[in-house]
Design a protein around this motif. Structure first.
Motif, mmCIF file in Angstrom:
data_model
loop_
_atom_site.group_PDB
_atom_site.id
_atom_site.type_symbol
_atom_site.label_atom_id
_atom_site.label_comp_id
_atom_site.label_asym_id
_atom_site.label_seq_id
_atom_site.Cartn_x
_atom_site.Cartn_y
_atom_site.Cartn_z
ATOM 1 N N ALA A 178 -3.653 10.008 -2.279
ATOM 2 C CA ALA A 178 -2.972 8.774 -1.860
ATOM 3 C C ALA A 178 -3.608 7.554 -2.513
ATOM 4 C CB ALA A 178 -3.018 8.643 -0.344
ATOM 5 N N PHE A 179 -4.925 7.567 -2.615
ATOM 6 C CA PHE A 179 -5.648 6.402 -3.128
ATOM 7 C C PHE A 179 -6.307 6.663 -4.476
ATOM 8 C CE2 PHE A 179 -5.792 5.996 1.581
ATOM 9 C CZ PHE A 179 -4.977 4.864 1.679
ATOM 10 N N TYR A 192 -13.477 5.561 -12.438
ATOM 11 C CA TYR A 192 -13.288 5.376 -10.998
ATOM 12 C C TYR A 192 -12.681 6.627 -10.364
ATOM 13 C CZ TYR A 192 -14.222 0.406 -11.753
ATOM 14 O OH TYR A 192 -14.808 -0.784 -12.073
ATOM 15 N N LYS A 193 -11.814 7.282 -11.131
ATOM 16 C CA LYS A 193 -11.178 8.493 -10.619
ATOM 17 C C LYS A 193 -12.212 9.591 -10.377
ATOM 18 C CE LYS A 193 -7.205 9.543 -12.290
ATOM 19 N NZ LYS A 193 -6.080 9.984 -13.161
ATOM 20 N N ILE A 194 -13.113 9.768 -11.326
ATOM 21 C CA ILE A 194 -14.171 10.774 -11.189
ATOM 22 C C ILE A 194 -15.056 10.450 -9.991
ATOM 23 C CG2 ILE A 194 -16.247 11.744 -12.247
ATOM 24 C CD1 ILE A 194 -14.868 11.385 -14.965
ATOM 25 N N MET A 233 0.826 -1.206 0.000
ATOM 26 C CA MET A 233 0.000 0.000 0.000
ATOM 27 C C MET A 233 0.864 1.261 0.000
ATOM 28 S SD MET A 233 -2.858 1.295 2.779
ATOM 29 C CE MET A 233 -3.894 -0.149 2.611
ATOM 30 N N ASN A 234 1.939 1.232 0.787
ATOM 31 C CA ASN A 234 2.795 2.416 0.885
ATOM 32 C C ASN A 234 3.438 2.747 -0.455
ATOM 33 O OD1 ASN A 234 3.749 4.439 2.758
ATOM 34 N ND2 ASN A 234 5.790 3.586 2.443
ATOM 35 N N VAL A 235 3.822 1.712 -1.212
ATOM 36 C CA VAL A 235 4.433 1.916 -2.530
ATOM 37 C C VAL A 235 3.431 2.582 -3.476
ATOM 38 C CG1 VAL A 235 5.390 0.764 -4.559
ATOM 39 C CG2 VAL A 235 6.021 -0.007 -2.269
ATOM 40 N N LYS A 236 2.176 2.139 -3.413
ATOM 41 C CA LYS A 236 1.132 2.736 -4.249
ATOM 42 C C LYS A 236 0.952 4.208 -3.918
ATOM 43 C CE LYS A 236 -3.834 2.542 -5.228
ATOM 44 N NZ LYS A 236 -3.688 2.802 -6.677
ATOM 45 N N VAL A 237 0.954 4.533 -2.626
ATOM 46 C CA VAL A 237 0.805 5.922 -2.190
ATOM 47 C C VAL A 237 1.980 6.763 -2.693
ATOM 48 C CG1 VAL A 237 0.743 7.466 -0.207
ATOM 49 C CG2 VAL A 237 -0.566 5.333 -0.163
ATOM 50 N N ILE A 238 3.194 6.246 -2.535
ATOM 51 C CA ILE A 238 4.387 6.967 -2.995
ATOM 52 C C ILE A 238 4.319 7.215 -4.495
ATOM 53 C CG2 ILE A 238 6.895 6.776 -3.315
ATOM 54 C CD1 ILE A 238 6.982 5.228 -0.661
ATOM 55 N N ASN A 239 3.909 6.202 -5.246
ATOM 56 C CA ASN A 239 3.801 6.343 -6.703
ATOM 57 C C ASN A 239 2.735 7.361 -7.091
ATOM 58 O OD1 ASN A 239 5.805 4.443 -7.140
ATOM 59 N ND2 ASN A 239 4.371 2.738 -7.326
ATOM 60 N N ASN A 240 1.619 7.346 -6.371
ATOM 61 C CA ASN A 240 0.557 8.310 -6.657
ATOM 62 C C ASN A 240 1.019 9.742 -6.389
ATOM 63 O OD1 ASN A 240 -1.381 6.548 -7.575
ATOM 64 N ND2 ASN A 240 -2.447 6.359 -5.628
ATOM 65 N N TYR A 241 1.705 9.932 -5.279
ATOM 66 C CA TYR A 241 2.210 11.264 -4.947
ATOM 67 C C TYR A 241 3.252 11.731 -5.955
ATOM 68 C CZ TYR A 241 -0.060 11.172 -0.326
ATOM 69 O OH TYR A 241 -0.974 11.148 0.698
ATOM 70 N N ALA A 242 4.050 10.803 -6.468
ATOM 71 C CA ALA A 242 5.118 11.150 -7.409
ATOM 72 C C ALA A 242 4.557 11.679 -8.736
ATOM 73 C CB ALA A 242 6.004 9.931 -7.659
ATOM 74 N N LYS A 243 3.332 11.312 -9.055
ATOM 75 C CA LYS A 243 2.723 11.720 -10.327
ATOM 76 C C LYS A 243 2.146 13.142 -10.286
ATOM 77 C CE LYS A 243 1.227 6.951 -11.200
ATOM 78 N NZ LYS A 243 0.028 6.075 -11.326
ATOM 79 N N LEU A 244 1.975 13.681 -9.106
ATOM 80 C CA LEU A 244 1.294 14.964 -8.976
ATOM 81 C C LEU A 244 2.136 16.115 -9.511
ATOM 82 C CD1 LEU A 244 -0.328 14.582 -5.444
ATOM 83 C CD2 LEU A 244 -1.212 13.887 -7.673
ATOM 84 N N LYS A 245 1.455 17.084 -10.115
ATOM 85 C CA LYS A 245 2.125 18.251 -10.697
ATOM 86 C C LYS A 245 1.728 19.512 -9.946
ATOM 87 C CE LYS A 245 2.263 16.130 -15.291
ATOM 88 N NZ LYS A 245 3.677 15.757 -15.155
ATOM 89 N N ILE A 246 2.598 20.490 -9.989
ATOM 90 C CA ILE A 246 2.398 21.742 -9.273
ATOM 91 C C ILE A 246 1.159 22.496 -9.756
ATOM 92 C CG2 ILE A 246 3.708 23.291 -10.772
ATOM 93 C CD1 ILE A 246 4.082 23.056 -6.947
ATOM 94 N N LEU A 289 -8.429 15.140 3.987
ATOM 95 C CA LEU A 289 -9.081 14.487 2.852
ATOM 96 C C LEU A 289 -8.269 14.631 1.573
ATOM 97 C CD1 LEU A 289 -12.898 15.259 3.308
ATOM 98 C CD2 LEU A 289 -11.690 13.098 3.670
ATOM 99 N N THR A 290 -7.593 15.762 1.418
ATOM 100 C CA THR A 290 -6.767 15.963 0.225
ATOM 101 C C THR A 290 -5.605 14.986 0.199
ATOM 102 O OG1 THR A 290 -7.346 18.313 0.111
ATOM 103 C CG2 THR A 290 -5.348 17.634 -1.057
ATOM 104 N N VAL A 291 -4.970 14.783 1.356
ATOM 105 C CA VAL A 291 -3.878 13.812 1.457
ATOM 106 C C VAL A 291 -4.384 12.415 1.092
ATOM 107 C CG1 VAL A 291 -2.282 12.673 3.044
ATOM 108 C CG2 VAL A 291 -2.602 15.147 3.162
ATOM 109 N N LEU A 292 -5.575 12.057 1.570
ATOM 110 C CA LEU A 292 -6.154 10.749 1.269
ATOM 111 C C LEU A 292 -6.623 10.665 -0.181
ATOM 112 C CD1 LEU A 292 -8.294 10.191 4.494
ATOM 113 C CD2 LEU A 292 -6.042 9.251 3.974
ATOM 114 N N LEU A 293 -7.151 11.769 -0.688
ATOM 115 C CA LEU A 293 -7.657 11.812 -2.066
ATOM 116 C C LEU A 293 -6.595 11.372 -3.059
ATOM 117 C CD1 LEU A 293 -9.795 12.759 -4.212
ATOM 118 C CD2 LEU A 293 -8.699 15.004 -4.086
#
Length: 275
Positions: free
Chosen positions: A157-158, A165-167, A1-14, A151-155
Motif C-alpha cells: 500500500a505504501f 527507499y523501496k529497499i 492517500m487512498n488514490v496512492k494505495v489504489i495506484n500501488n496495488y494496480a502495479k502489482l503482478k501475479i 503487513l503485506t497489505v501495508l507493505l
C-alpha cells in the motif's frame, strides 16, 4: 492517500506469488533431506534452535508478551482502523486477506496436527510467558499468519518509487514482522519453523487480499459513509473488550490499542456527522 494505495496495488503482478511458493518448496526440500517430514522428526530437528531462541528472547518477558499480542487480529487492526477514513482500499484488501488467512490457518493446523512445545517438551526446560499454549495446533503459527497478512497489505500500500527507499521500506517491514512473530517462540508457544511457515502463508494471504480487492468490489461499501455506524459499533465493542483486558492484564499494548480506537472513533464520528 487512498488514490496512492489504489495506484500501488494496480502495479502489482501475479509473479509476486512466486517467491513465497519457492520459499515453501525450499523448506519442504530441507525437511525431506533431513528425513523430517513426520511430526516427531519435524519437532525434534528444531529442538535446539527452539531452546536457544526461547532462552534468549525469554529474558524479556514483558516485551515478548506485548509483541505477541499483535498476532491477535483485534489488537493489530485496532491500530489501522483509522484507514477506514483515509485509505479504505487498505481495508478492502485486509478483509479478504483475513478471510484467506483464517482459511489457511484452520485447514493447515487440522491437517498437520503438530504438537506445541509445551505438549512435547519438558515445561521446565524452556521459558513460558503467559498462558501455556498446549494442544496439536502448532503448525503453522496463526499469529504469524495474521501479522504478515496485515503487513503485506501495508507493505504494498505504501511502497515508494525510488529504489533505495523501496529497499529500506521492504527491509523495515519484514524485519519488524520477524521480530513480532518470533515472539511466539520467545513465549514458548511455537517452534521456529512454525512462525517462518506462518509468515510465508501470511504473505500469500495478504497478496490474495490485494488482488481480490483489485478485481472484485465486494468490500467497496467500506468507502461509503452511510456504513460508518457499523464501524463505530465495532470500535465500541472492541474498546470495551480492551478495557476488560486492561483490568485483567495491565500491558501497554492494550493501552495503546485502546487509545488508537478512541482516536479513530472520534475521527470516524466527526466525518460521519459532517456528511
Amino acid at each position: 492517500m487512498n488514490v496512492k494505495v489504489i495506484n500501488n496495488y494496480a502495479k502489482l503482478k501475479i509473479t509476486l506469488f512466486f517467491l513465497p511458493l519457492i520459499l515453501l518448496l525450499v523448506i519442504l526440500i530441507f525437511l525431506f533431506s533431513q528425513d523430517s517430514l513426520t511430526t516427531f522428526k519435524y519437532v525434534q530437528i528444531q529442538k535446539d534452535y527452539f531452546l536457544y531462541i526461547n532462552h534468549y528472547l525469554g529474558q524479556y518477558p514483558n516485551l515478548e508478551y506485548n509483541l505477541t499480542q499483535l498476532g491477535d487480529t483485534s489488537v493489530f487492526l485496532s491500530f489501522l482502523i483509522i484507514f477506514i477514513v483515509y485509505a479504505p482500499k487498505i481495508w478492502e484488501a485486509i478483509l479478504t486477506a483475513s478471510l484467506a488467512s483464517l482459511l489457511f490457518s484452520c485447514l493447515l493446523k487440522n491437517l498437520f496436527l503438530v504438537p506445541r512445545p509445551a505438549q512435547i517438551f519438558d515445561n521446565h526446560s524452556f521459558i513460558i510467558v503467559g498462558k501455556t499454549a498446549i494442544g496439536f495446533s502448532s503448525l503453522p503459527s496463526g499469529h504469524s499468519i495474521t501479522v504478515f497478512t496485515i503487513l503485506t497489505v501495508l507493505l504494498f500500500a505504501f511502497m515508494t518509487e525510488k529504489l533505495n527507499y523501496k529497499i529500506l521500506w521492504v527491509f523495515s517491514v519484514v524485519f519488524t514482522g520477524l521480530i513480532i512473530v518470533f515472539s511466539r517462540v520467545g513465549v514458548g508457544a511455537h517452534h521456529p519453523l512454525d512462525v517462518i511457515i506462518g509468515s510465508v502463508i501470511g504473505y500469500i494471504s495478504g497478496l490474495i487480499g490485494i488482488f481480490a480487492s483489485r478485481k472484485y468490489k465486494i468490500w467497496n461499501w467500506v468507502n461509503n459513509k452511510k456504513y460508518y455506524p457499523i464501524f463505530i459499533l465495532l470500535i465500541v465493542i472492541c474498546g470495551i473488550s480492551f478495557i476488560i483486558k486492561i483490568n485483567r492484564e495491565n500491558f501497554i499494548i492494550f493501552d495503546l490499542a485502546l487509545i488508537s480506537l478512541i482516536v479513530s472513533l472520534y475521527k470516524i464520528i466527526h466525518v460521519y456527522v459532517k456528511k
